[in-house]
Motif scaffolding. Structure first.
Motif, short mmCIF file in Angstrom:
data_model
loop_
_atom_site.label_atom_id
_atom_site.label_comp_id
_atom_site.label_asym_id
_atom_site.label_seq_id
_atom_site.Cartn_x
_atom_site.Cartn_y
_atom_site.Cartn_z
N ARG A 238 0.81 -1.22 0.00
CA ARG A 238 0.00 0.00 0.00
C ARG A 238 0.84 1.26 0.00
NH1 ARG A 238 -3.37 -2.12 5.07
NH2 ARG A 238 -1.33 -3.10 5.35
N THR A 239 2.07 1.19 0.46
CA THR A 239 2.91 2.39 0.57
C THR A 239 4.10 2.37 -0.38
OG1 THR A 239 4.24 1.41 2.33
CG2 THR A 239 2.28 2.61 3.00
N ARG A 240 4.16 1.36 -1.25
CA ARG A 240 5.34 1.19 -2.09
C ARG A 240 5.59 2.39 -3.00
NH1 ARG A 240 5.42 -4.48 -4.45
NH2 ARG A 240 5.84 -4.88 -2.25
N ALA A 241 4.53 2.93 -3.60
CA ALA A 241 4.71 4.06 -4.51
C ALA A 241 5.27 5.27 -3.78
CB ALA A 241 3.38 4.41 -5.18
N ALA A 242 4.68 5.58 -2.63
CA ALA A 242 5.18 6.72 -1.85
C ALA A 242 6.60 6.48 -1.37
CB ALA A 242 4.25 6.98 -0.67
N ALA A 243 6.88 5.24 -0.95
CA ALA A 243 8.23 4.93 -0.46
C ALA A 243 9.25 5.08 -1.58
CB ALA A 243 8.25 3.51 0.10
N SER A 244 8.91 4.66 -2.78
CA SER A 244 9.84 4.79 -3.90
C SER A 244 10.13 6.25 -4.22
CB SER A 244 9.27 4.08 -5.13
OG SER A 244 9.09 2.69 -4.87
N MET A 245 9.11 7.09 -4.15
CA MET A 245 9.31 8.52 -4.39
C MET A 245 10.15 9.14 -3.28
SD MET A 245 5.58 9.69 -5.84
CE MET A 245 6.17 11.34 -6.18
N LEU A 246 9.97 8.66 -2.06
CA LEU A 246 10.76 9.17 -0.94
C LEU A 246 12.24 8.85 -1.14
CD1 LEU A 246 8.86 8.62 2.43
CD2 LEU A 246 9.80 10.73 1.52
N ARG A 247 12.52 7.67 -1.67
CA ARG A 247 13.91 7.30 -1.87
C ARG A 247 14.60 8.28 -2.83
NH1 ARG A 247 16.51 2.15 -5.02
NH2 ARG A 247 18.66 2.52 -4.35
N LEU A 248 13.85 8.74 -3.83
CA LEU A 248 14.41 9.72 -4.76
C LEU A 248 14.68 11.04 -4.06
CD1 LEU A 248 12.15 9.02 -7.89
CD2 LEU A 248 14.49 8.21 -7.46
N ALA A 249 13.79 11.41 -3.12
CA ALA A 249 13.94 12.68 -2.41
C ALA A 249 14.96 12.59 -1.28
CB ALA A 249 12.59 13.13 -1.85
N ALA A 250 15.29 11.36 -0.83
CA ALA A 250 16.25 11.17 0.25
C ALA A 250 17.33 10.22 -0.24
CB ALA A 250 15.55 10.60 1.48
N PRO A 251 18.36 10.75 -0.89
CA PRO A 251 19.36 9.89 -1.54
C PRO A 251 20.13 9.01 -0.58
CG PRO A 251 20.05 12.20 -1.53
CD PRO A 251 18.63 12.17 -1.08
N GLY A 252 20.11 9.31 0.73
CA GLY A 252 20.82 8.46 1.68
C GLY A 252 20.21 7.09 1.85
N VAL A 253 18.94 6.93 1.47
CA VAL A 253 18.26 5.64 1.58
C VAL A 253 18.76 4.73 0.47
CG1 VAL A 253 16.05 4.45 1.55
CG2 VAL A 253 16.25 6.69 2.65
N ARG A 254 19.44 3.65 0.85
CA ARG A 254 20.03 2.77 -0.15
C ARG A 254 18.99 1.93 -0.88
NH1 ARG A 254 23.95 1.30 4.12
NH2 ARG A 254 22.87 -0.70 4.24
N ARG A 255 17.94 1.52 -0.16
CA ARG A 255 17.00 0.60 -0.78
C ARG A 255 15.66 0.66 -0.05
NH1 ARG A 255 17.71 -5.94 -1.68
NH2 ARG A 255 15.84 -6.22 -2.95
N VAL A 256 14.58 0.48 -0.81
CA VAL A 256 13.24 0.33 -0.25
C VAL A 256 12.93 -1.16 -0.20
CG1 VAL A 256 10.78 0.80 -0.56
CG2 VAL A 256 12.47 2.56 -1.09
N LEU A 257 12.57 -1.67 0.97
CA LEU A 257 12.33 -3.09 1.17
C LEU A 257 10.85 -3.36 1.42
CD1 LEU A 257 15.31 -3.81 3.61
CD2 LEU A 257 15.25 -4.16 1.14
N ALA A 258 10.36 -4.44 0.85
CA ALA A 258 8.97 -4.85 1.06
C ALA A 258 8.91 -5.72 2.30
CB ALA A 258 8.44 -5.62 -0.15
N VAL A 259 8.07 -5.35 3.26
CA VAL A 259 8.00 -6.09 4.51
C VAL A 259 7.53 -7.52 4.29
CG1 VAL A 259 5.62 -5.45 5.08
CG2 VAL A 259 7.26 -5.88 6.92
N GLU A 260 6.75 -7.74 3.21
CA GLU A 260 6.25 -9.09 2.94
C GLU A 260 7.40 -10.07 2.71
OE1 GLU A 260 3.16 -6.11 1.61
OE2 GLU A 260 5.33 -6.37 1.35
N THR A 261 8.50 -9.60 2.12
CA THR A 261 9.63 -10.50 1.86
C THR A 261 10.54 -10.63 3.07
OG1 THR A 261 10.99 -8.68 0.99
CG2 THR A 261 9.57 -9.85 -0.58
N LEU A 262 10.55 -9.63 3.93
CA LEU A 262 11.45 -9.67 5.09
C LEU A 262 11.00 -10.69 6.12
CD1 LEU A 262 12.05 -5.85 5.72
CD2 LEU A 262 13.58 -7.47 4.60
N THR A 263 9.70 -10.88 6.28
CA THR A 263 9.19 -11.74 7.36
C THR A 263 9.12 -13.20 6.97
OG1 THR A 263 6.94 -11.24 6.63
CG2 THR A 263 7.85 -9.90 8.42
N THR A 264 9.43 -13.53 5.71
CA THR A 264 9.30 -14.92 5.27
C THR A 264 10.61 -15.67 5.30
OG1 THR A 264 9.57 -14.19 2.97
CG2 THR A 264 7.31 -14.40 3.81
#
Length: 947
Positions: A238-264
């Motif tokens: 639900r927040t992936r689009a906003a998170a991806s745009m945030l990464r562009l605005a905050a270059p220090g963020v190396r990667r946007v991670l999906a929580v669905e893949t982290l918990t499995t």
């Protein structure tokens, strides 16, 4: 709420005009009662100004008018009236809400609240302790669509460990920040705990809610990510689009991670030891008075706050916390979740949108899950008290709800009363309502009202508060009365003080800036040294709030940065904002009253910014006139400028608070709608008052300094006289001379002293007990009690040779504290002295603190009275703490009272008789000491227990 006569099906068959008329009438209530034309394709948010709260109101009205239950998801997603019409067509027939019968809960399978994690030093250790103790115990129950979903402590630790391993695989190093942009859900808790296990620092940020504010939201969140130096950002579908745009605005963020893949994942994380002084959370403030700042909270800060709140609230194994609060907000994250985690109690949680779409769902969850604890801002209680229809409350049982915590925004007396009246029939006890005070800089909580006490409302003179900064009591129905809610005593181990502009602590009922200190206090703002310097006043932290103290309880009147200094008067915006928001034609909750610089006059202007959809010049002129009248009535001065703006102009924080500093900046840069002058500046009328206040403040400080110098001179002279008196050959002579010196010092000081009940002093030997609030107590009691009374003092005072000699020569007896064997022996000696006819005076609290409050009594004095058979004389001291606080060398001239109560006769010589004396004496002293009665564990004396 309106309700139509025809059946719902007939209304629907008549077409959408009825819907448009209903929307128009609702909007018209904000516009002097005139109907507002509404088209099917008007945008609800942009064109009609219907925000989340207005949408909730509209849904309730539609359900009442059409006798249906609206599909909530469709209502929340609707963009136009046409979408609402489709939702109406899909609605089901209206029936009374069916509440499930709460199933009886078995006793929680652990020994007691907080004991499992009592020795934990970090939040990770807390989770691990509960997972070891009872891994199958339910921890979080998530409510939402479909059946509730539960996570046990063991499951949470397992899934959080998978997240930690995945983060470490992404290169996360201990101490690095990871941002969380996740809605309320089990994934949030798993990701947050996983970041901690991996050694990272979580930074919760809130997902975007309104499309119209999407750009502003992203800019604010990007600044947070940049300041926090976040290296990873966790989102979901639900927040992936906003998170991806945030990464562009905050270059220090190396990667946007999906929580669905982290918990499995199934990997095990590498150990990442973190200690109590390591950062556990960067909690970014809401920004209601400026740009967001990252509050650094260590594990020790968080655990100290959680433990202190648990002590005050008496959390036990039978409690259940129910919450809809956002998890990016400190009250929902720390108060609800971390508190429940630490104490091992179930947490029932729902998304905030579920509450906003149907507020009764909160009450339903409390009913069905046996909720005992819950918290919310004041507006939520107001909605339940005034908006929820009666048929949604049928069968509701709230008798288990023992604490309804009300904080995070100004608490309104009317809301407390309306809520208690409406829900009394459903088992709600008005004493369960607990106004509190807290801030992110103290983790979350700072002051809580005592348990089992109804909220206390202080009716004070509004004009005197504005003019002189004094909270003088007036009848609640007086025209100038304003009602201020008491928000509690400091948490155990924490202290609050109110100071003036010079940093000196002020007496009770005098308004000033609120400062605090304690183990929950942050060490500062992350990468913001300038804001950190402004936060600290020596060891004290400036809350940025303004208020006053009565009997130890803090009363909030304003934000320091919201304070308007106009013509020398301190003006507070909240009451005027509330009154303007109630006017027809003004959007409620969308009013800001603030100060703006006026370069021409070098003063401040009172500016009112109010959102309205009025467009007719005549209607807007009438609205300005009414706002001007309210400003004069409530502030005592005219508004210099009234800006009537369109919807969504007033900036707000993520939690809905008005950002007054942002309003001022927009105004001063000409970025608001073109303002229209309502009144001209009237500096001439106020100049005399301004000059008087500017002159009075330094003169008062000089006068206080003169008084302090004179009193310390008297003290020095008295000390020298005391040494001379100690050399007299006879104890009766020494005692009478000491009494005469004390009386002379009080007379020379000019201290207003009122003594009540003098004839009640027994003629013979007795045991005297008094509350201990200040070192001044010795002087007052020595002057007023018979010269034969010998004071019982703590052994520490005998450590100085000269002081010991003087005290012993005037008959002082010493007792040891903290040594049980020595204490028993000292009590035996005192019992024998009493049997021999000595009169003894005790401070049964054992010590004194700077914080107001009557602490629990030690038993020594009462055992002496019971075993010796001497009468017990309770004495109440009032006001001495205000004259000279512990730790302060700056005395003030304040009224002091001494109340001598009826003597109590022992009803036996055993322990039970001593207990009866203690309880009776404490009750008598409490009645007249004008301070709150603290229970065991409360007050500054509990500091050690909180560490």
């Amino acid at each position: 709420m309106e309700r139509s006569g025809p059946a719902a099906s007939q209304q629907l068959s008549n077409g959408p005009q009825g819907l448009l008329d209903l929307i128009g009438r609702m909007l018209g209530e904000l516009r002097a009662g005139a109907a507002v034309p509404v088209e099917l394709d008007d945008e609800l948010e942009r064109r009609l100004g219907i925000d989340s709260l207005a949408r909730m109101e509209l849904m309730l009205r539609l359900e009442q008018a059409y006798d249906v239950r609206m599909p909530e998801h469709e209502v929340q997603q609707a963009r136009t009236p046409r979408d609402l019409w489709r939702a109406l067509a899909a609605a089901t027939p209206r029936e009374g809400m069916t509440l499930a019968t709460p199933s009886p809960r078995a006793p929680a399978p652990h020994s007691g609240s907080g004991r499992v994690a009592a020795h934990a030093q970090t939040l990770v250790e807390v989770l691990e302790a509960h997972a070891r103790d009872a891994p199958e115990r339910p921890h979080i129950t998530l409510l939402g669509e479909g059946a509730p979903t539960t996570r046990t402590h063991g499951e949470l630790l397992q899934r959080a460990s998978a997240v930690a391993a995945a983060l470490q695989a992404e290169g996360l190093r201990p101490g690095q920040s990871v941002a969380l942009m996740l809605p309320t859900g089990l994934a949030f808790f798993e990701a947050f705990a996983g970041i901690l296990i991996a050694g990272g620092v979580p930074v919760p940020i809130y997902p975007p809610f309104r499309a119209s504010a999407f750009e502003d939201h992203l800019l604010r969140q990007a600044r947070i990510l940049d300041n926090a130096q976040a290296v990873l950002l966790i989102g979901d579908d639900r927040t992936r689009a906003a998170a991806s745009m945030l990464r562009l605005a905050a270059p220090g963020v190396r990667r946007v991670l999906a929580v669905e893949t982290l918990t499995t994942g199934a990997g095990a994380p590498q150990p990442a030891p973190r200690g109590p002084l390591d950062t556990a959370l960067l909690q970014y403030t809401s920004g209601s008075t400026g740009q967001p700042k990252g509050v650094v909270l260590t594990h020790a800060n968080l655990l100290a706050n959680i433990r202190a709140m648990g002590t005050v609230l008496e959390v036990d194994a039978q409690d259940v916390f129910v919450s809809w609060l956002p998890l990016y907000h400190d009250m929902g994250l720390i108060g609800a979740w971390m508190g429940s985690l630490y104490h091992g109690i179930p947490l029932v949680v729902m998304p905030p949108q579920d509450f906003l779409s149907r507020p009764s769902r909160w009450l339903r969850a409390l009913h069905e899950h046996g909720g005992t604890l819950s918290a919310a801002p004041n507006f939520a209680y107001e909605i339940l008290a005034t908006k929820v229809p009666d048929d949604e409350l049928q069968g509701l049982d709230l008798h288990r709800w023992r604490l309804a915590i009300n904080g995070a925004e100004p608490v309104h007396a009317q809301t407390l009363q309306r809520f208690a009246r409406r829900f009394a029939a459903h088992g709600f006890d008005e004493r369960a309502m607990m106004p509190v005070y807290g801030l992110a800089e103290s983790a979350v909580g700072l002051a809580f009202r005592p348990l089992l006490q109804a909220p206390r409302i202080d009716c004070i003179d509004r004009h005197l508060l504005h003019r002189a900064g004094r909270a003088e009591v007036v009848p609640c129905d007086a025209p100038q009365a304003t009602r201020v809610v008491a928000c509690g005593l400091p948490l155990p181990g924490h202290e609050i003080r109110v100071v003036d502009e010079a940093g000196a602590e002020v007496p009770e009922r005098v308004e000033g800036r609120i400062e605090f200190r304690g183990p929950s206090a942050t060490g500062g703002y992350f990468r913001n040294p300038e804001a950190t310097r402004a936060l600290f006043d020596g060891p004290w932290l400036d809350t940025g709030d303004v208020g006053y103290v009565v009997q130890g309880e803090i009363h909030l009147t304003s934000r320091a940065k919201d304070l308007i200094i106009r013509g020398g008067h301190n003006l507070h915006p909240y009451e005027l904002e509330e009154a303007i928001g109630a006017l027809a034609g003004v959007r409620r909750g969308c009013v800001a009253v603030f100060a703006a610089a006026d370069p021409a006059s070098a003063s401040e202007r009172v500016v009112v910014l109010a959102e309205t959809r009025e467009t007719e010049p005549a209607a807007k002129a009438a609205l300005r006139e009414r706002i001007g009248e309210l400003a004069v009535a409530l502030l005592g001065v005219p508004a210099d400028d009234i800006v009537l703006a369109g919807p969504h102009v007033v900036p707000k924080t993520s939690s809905g608070k008005i950002r007054r500093v942002a309003c001022r900046e927009l105004y001063e840069h000409g970025l608001l709608d073109a303002p229209a002058r309502s009144m001209t500046l009237q500096l001439a009328r106020l100049s005399l008052g301004a000059a008087a206040r500017r002159v009075r403040a330094p003169l008062e400080r000089v006068a206080q300094a003169v008084v302090a110098i004179w009193w310390w001179t008297l003290f020095g002279l008295g000390a020298m006289c005391g040494v001379a008196v100690a050399a007299l050959p006879s104890l009766p002579w020494r005692k009478r001379a000491a009494r005469a010196i004390a009386r002379g010092m009080l007379w020379a000081s000019g201290l207003p002293l009122r003594v009540e009940g003098g004839p009640r002093v027994p003629a013979g030997p007795m045991v005297v007990v008094a509350n201990h609030a200040s070192y001044l107590d010795w002087l007052v009691l020595t002057a007023q009690l018979p010269a034969t009374v010998r004071i019982v003092a703590k052994q520490e005072l005998a450590s100085h040779a000269l002081l010991r000699w003087v005290l012993e020569r005037v008959g002082t007896r010493f007792v040891a504290r903290g040594d049980p064997r020595r204490g028993v022996e000292d009590t035996r000696v005192l019992v024998q002295a009493a049997r021999n006819g000595e009169s003894l005076m005790f401070f049964p609290e054992g010590t004194l603190t700077r914080e107001p409050g009557l602490m629990p009594f030690h038993m020594g004095a009462f055992m002496v009275s019971a075993e010796s058979g001497l009468p017990l004389l309770p004495v109440s001291l009032r006001g001495t703490r205000n004259v000279l606080r512990e730790g302060s060398w700056w005395p003030r001239r304040e009224a002091v009272g001494l109340v001598i109560h009826e003597a109590l006769s022992p009803q036996g010589h055993d322990w039970q008789a001593a207990l009866q004396l203690r309880d009776a004496a404490r009750s008598a002293i409490a009645a007249d000491c004008a301070e709150p009665v603290l229970r065991a564990g409360e007050g500054a004396a509990a500091t050690a227990a909180m560490q």
